[in-house]
Design an enzyme around this catalytic site. Sequence first.
Site, PDB file in Angstrom:
ATOM      1  N   SER A  47       0.827  -1.213   0.000  1.00 40.73           N
ATOM      2  CA  SER A  47       0.000   0.000   0.000  1.00 40.73           C
ATOM      3  C   SER A  47       0.860   1.261   0.000  1.00 40.73           C
ATOM      4  CB  SER A  47      -0.967   0.011   1.194  1.00 40.73           C
ATOM      5  OG  SER A  47      -0.276   0.218   2.405  1.00 40.73           O
ATOM      6  N   HIS A  48       2.154   1.130   0.307  1.00 37.73           N
ATOM      7  CA  HIS A  48       3.030   2.294   0.255  1.00 37.73           C
ATOM      8  C   HIS A  48       4.308   1.992  -0.522  1.00 37.73           C
ATOM      9  CE1 HIS A  48       0.047   3.540   3.135  1.00 37.73           C
ATOM     10  NE2 HIS A  48       0.394   4.771   2.843  1.00 37.73           N
ATOM     11  N   GLU A 188      -4.985   0.475   0.994  1.00 35.28           N
ATOM     12  CA  GLU A 188      -5.460  -0.916   0.918  1.00 35.28           C
ATOM     13  C   GLU A 188      -6.786  -0.967   0.169  1.00 35.28           C
ATOM     14  OE1 GLU A 188      -4.059  -3.682   1.750  1.00 35.28           O
ATOM     15  OE2 GLU A 188      -2.355  -2.940   2.910  1.00 35.28           O
TER      16      GLU A 188
HETATM   17  P1  NDP Z   1      -1.204  -3.057   9.023  1.00 30.42           P
HETATM   18  O1  NDP Z   1      -2.522  -3.327   9.638  1.00 30.42           O
HETATM   19  O2  NDP Z   1      -0.840  -3.747   7.777  1.00 30.42           O
HETATM   20  O3  NDP Z   1      -0.038  -3.322  10.064  1.00 30.42           O
HETATM   21  C1  NDP Z   1       0.017  -2.624  11.255  1.00 30.42           C
HETATM   22  C2  NDP Z   1       1.194  -3.019  12.112  1.00 30.42           C
HETATM   23  O4  NDP Z   1       0.795  -4.174  12.840  1.00 30.42           O
HETATM   24  C3  NDP Z   1       2.463  -3.403  11.386  1.00 30.42           C
HETATM   25  O5  NDP Z   1       3.552  -2.976  12.166  1.00 30.42           O
HETATM   26  C4  NDP Z   1       2.353  -4.913  11.300  1.00 30.42           C
HETATM   27  O6  NDP Z   1       3.597  -5.601  11.198  1.00 30.42           O
HETATM   28  C5  NDP Z   1       1.697  -5.254  12.599  1.00 30.42           C
HETATM   29  N1  NDP Z   1       0.935  -6.491  12.561  1.00 30.42           N
HETATM   30  C6  NDP Z   1       0.040  -6.872  11.612  1.00 30.42           C
HETATM   31  N2  NDP Z   1      -0.460  -8.088  11.934  1.00 30.42           N
HETATM   32  C7  NDP Z   1       0.113  -8.463  13.092  1.00 30.42           C
HETATM   33  C8  NDP Z   1       0.016  -9.602  13.932  1.00 30.42           C
HETATM   34  N3  NDP Z   1      -0.800 -10.603  13.630  1.00 30.42           N
HETATM   35  N4  NDP Z   1       0.772  -9.670  15.039  1.00 30.42           N
HETATM   36  C9  NDP Z   1       1.605  -8.645  15.363  1.00 30.42           C
HETATM   37  N5  NDP Z   1       1.745  -7.532  14.600  1.00 30.42           N
HETATM   38  C10 NDP Z   1       1.011  -7.440  13.492  1.00 30.42           C
HETATM   39  O7  NDP Z   1      -1.070  -1.464   8.797  1.00 30.42           O
HETATM   40  P2  NDP Z   1      -2.099  -0.419   8.184  1.00 30.42           P
HETATM   41  O8  NDP Z   1      -2.803  -0.991   7.006  1.00 30.42           O
HETATM   42  O9  NDP Z   1      -2.908   0.165   9.279  1.00 30.42           O
HETATM   43  O10 NDP Z   1      -1.063   0.690   7.677  1.00 30.42           O
HETATM   44  C11 NDP Z   1      -0.181   0.368   6.600  1.00 30.42           C
HETATM   45  C12 NDP Z   1       0.767   1.507   6.364  1.00 30.42           C
HETATM   46  O11 NDP Z   1       0.072   2.634   5.887  1.00 30.42           O
HETATM   47  C13 NDP Z   1       1.537   1.986   7.591  1.00 30.42           C
HETATM   48  O12 NDP Z   1       2.897   1.826   7.289  1.00 30.42           O
HETATM   49  C14 NDP Z   1       1.184   3.472   7.734  1.00 30.42           C
HETATM   50  O13 NDP Z   1       2.253   4.318   8.117  1.00 30.42           O
HETATM   51  C15 NDP Z   1       0.745   3.795   6.327  1.00 30.42           C
HETATM   52  N6  NDP Z   1      -0.172   4.930   6.307  1.00 30.42           N
HETATM   53  C16 NDP Z   1       0.304   6.148   5.952  1.00 30.42           C
HETATM   54  C17 NDP Z   1      -0.534   7.247   5.957  1.00 30.42           C
HETATM   55  C18 NDP Z   1      -0.027   8.606   5.624  1.00 30.42           C
HETATM   56  O14 NDP Z   1      -0.788   9.558   5.705  1.00 30.42           O
HETATM   57  N7  NDP Z   1       1.218   8.806   5.299  1.00 30.42           N
HETATM   58  C19 NDP Z   1      -1.946   7.131   6.304  1.00 30.42           C
HETATM   59  C20 NDP Z   1      -2.322   5.796   6.695  1.00 30.42           C
HETATM   60  C21 NDP Z   1      -1.467   4.733   6.681  1.00 30.42           C
HETATM   61  P3  NDP Z   1       4.001  -6.295   9.775  1.00 30.42           P
HETATM   62  O15 NDP Z   1       4.253  -5.145   8.846  1.00 30.42           O
HETATM   63  O16 NDP Z   1       5.209  -7.088  10.091  1.00 30.42           O
HETATM   64  O17 NDP Z   1       2.838  -7.133   9.343  1.00 30.42           O
HETATM   65  O1  PYC Z   2      -3.073   4.852   2.850  1.00 34.29           O
HETATM   66  O2  PYC Z   2      -4.433   6.038   4.089  1.00 34.29           O
HETATM   67  C1  PYC Z   2      -3.451   5.930   3.359  1.00 34.29           C
HETATM   68  C2  PYC Z   2      -2.643   7.147   3.066  1.00 34.29           C
HETATM   69  C3  PYC Z   2      -3.041   8.451   3.101  1.00 34.29           C
HETATM   70  C4  PYC Z   2      -1.937   9.207   2.732  1.00 34.29           C
HETATM   71  C5  PYC Z   2      -0.908   8.341   2.504  1.00 34.29           C
HETATM   72  N1  PYC Z   2      -1.357   7.088   2.714  1.00 34.29           N
END
Ligand code: NDP
Ligand code: PYC
Length: 345
Positions: A47-48, A188
């Site tokens: 997703s990133h 996602e």
């Molecule tokens: P995920 O739900 O994919 O993962 C969240 C965290 O939980 C990760 O560190 C992951 O580790 C861990 N994790 C997942 N499953 C388990 C498990 N079963 N047991 C233990 N740990 C677990 O993340 P999101 O979809 O919420 O976010 C994805 C990315 O999007 C993030 O990197 C976030 O910074 C980015 N994002 C950026 C935004 C922006 O504005 N710049 C906005 C929103 C999101 P692992 O990776 O090892 O699975």
């Molecule tokens: O995946 O929600 C997201 C997001 C917003 C800005 C960058 N990533």
Amino acid sequence: MTDPAPVSVDALLARVTGIFEGCGVRPDAAASVARVIVAGERDACKSHGIYRIEGCLKVLAAGKVNGQAVPRLHDEGRAVVEVDAVGGFSNPAFDAALDLLDARARDTGLAALVIRDCLHFSALWHDVEALAGRGLAGLSMCPSYSFVAPAGGTTPLLGTNPFAFGWPRSSGDPYVFDFATSVAARGEIELHRRAGTPIPEGWAMDADGNPTTDPEAALAGAMLTFGGHKGSALSTMIELLSGAMLGEFMSREALDFMGRTDLLPRHGALVLAFDPTVFAARSGRDPLAEGEKLLDAIAEQGARLPSQRRFRARAAALSDGILLSAAELAQLDRFETEGLSAVAG
Ligand code: NDP
Ligand code: PYC
């Protein structure tokens, strides 16, 4: 057609850096942006990963991010240091300020980095891993666009507001978690839309406030916070600390400013760095050794630590390369040959 062959991490980094340079981004900034995008792909955080290149080129083409911006550091000797991205990408601004943040955290025990006026598209684990690699604990957060309804509401107001934490370990990979405060990142849902697959139940509601698994309806409606009122409160905290407190946009203002959801958001970001040795100094205990006891005990139960999947994916990518689909490779070719014209229209 032959199956695509894996590409090495370095080769992908060179390609992505070249694409940004070819689209008018100054070389240092292109390298910073490419590093986080390729790190996402390398660590199987699709997703990133490279899917974000198109989004970045669209904001460049729209003239809403300054590819030539040179970050400006502001240091008044306090625990709070600032870097102004001057309308450029967040990643070169963070890179420009990392040494200062590190030095200040060692002086004071706790230092904060304010990143101003940046185009922010990336995952946050990159920031906290960089701090953990230097022996510092870190917290990173930022608003995004108002796509998410507060718990109990139906209207988008909060951002997907990511939150990351890093803790250095005496050996091996740091403890890192990084997640959106919405149930899932917006990226996602966009990947589900592109693949034509439904999203899981509980991620979003449609524009009428009804639960939906249709990614199009979800993107047009409101996303949900994770953990109901708990994620909603954390997300609100992130709006306050990394928006209101910094005098930078909160998620609703960021969307109003850009005016379109298909362009990535411009706002501020907050990164905190803690030197555990300063905090623990008078206790006589070794904070990292104490941390190891907890992290080992978690692992001994067979529970996986956050980022373990990512570190495993990284090890595999570094040894075997990254497998991109034919469509992804074709898109990279197009960005290389057509530059910003590839996203025109
Ligand atoms: P995920 O739900 O994919 O993962 C969240 C965290 O939980 C990760 O560190 C992951 O580790 C861990 N994790 C997942 N499953 C388990 C498990 N079963 N047991 C233990 N740990 C677990 O993340 P999101 O979809 O919420 O976010 C994805 C990315 O999007 C993030 O990197 C976030 O910074 C980015 N994002 C950026 C935004 C922006 O504005 N710049 C906005 C929103 C999101 P692992 O990776 O090892 O699975
Ligand atoms: O995946 O929600 C997201 C997001 C917003 C800005 C960058 N990533």
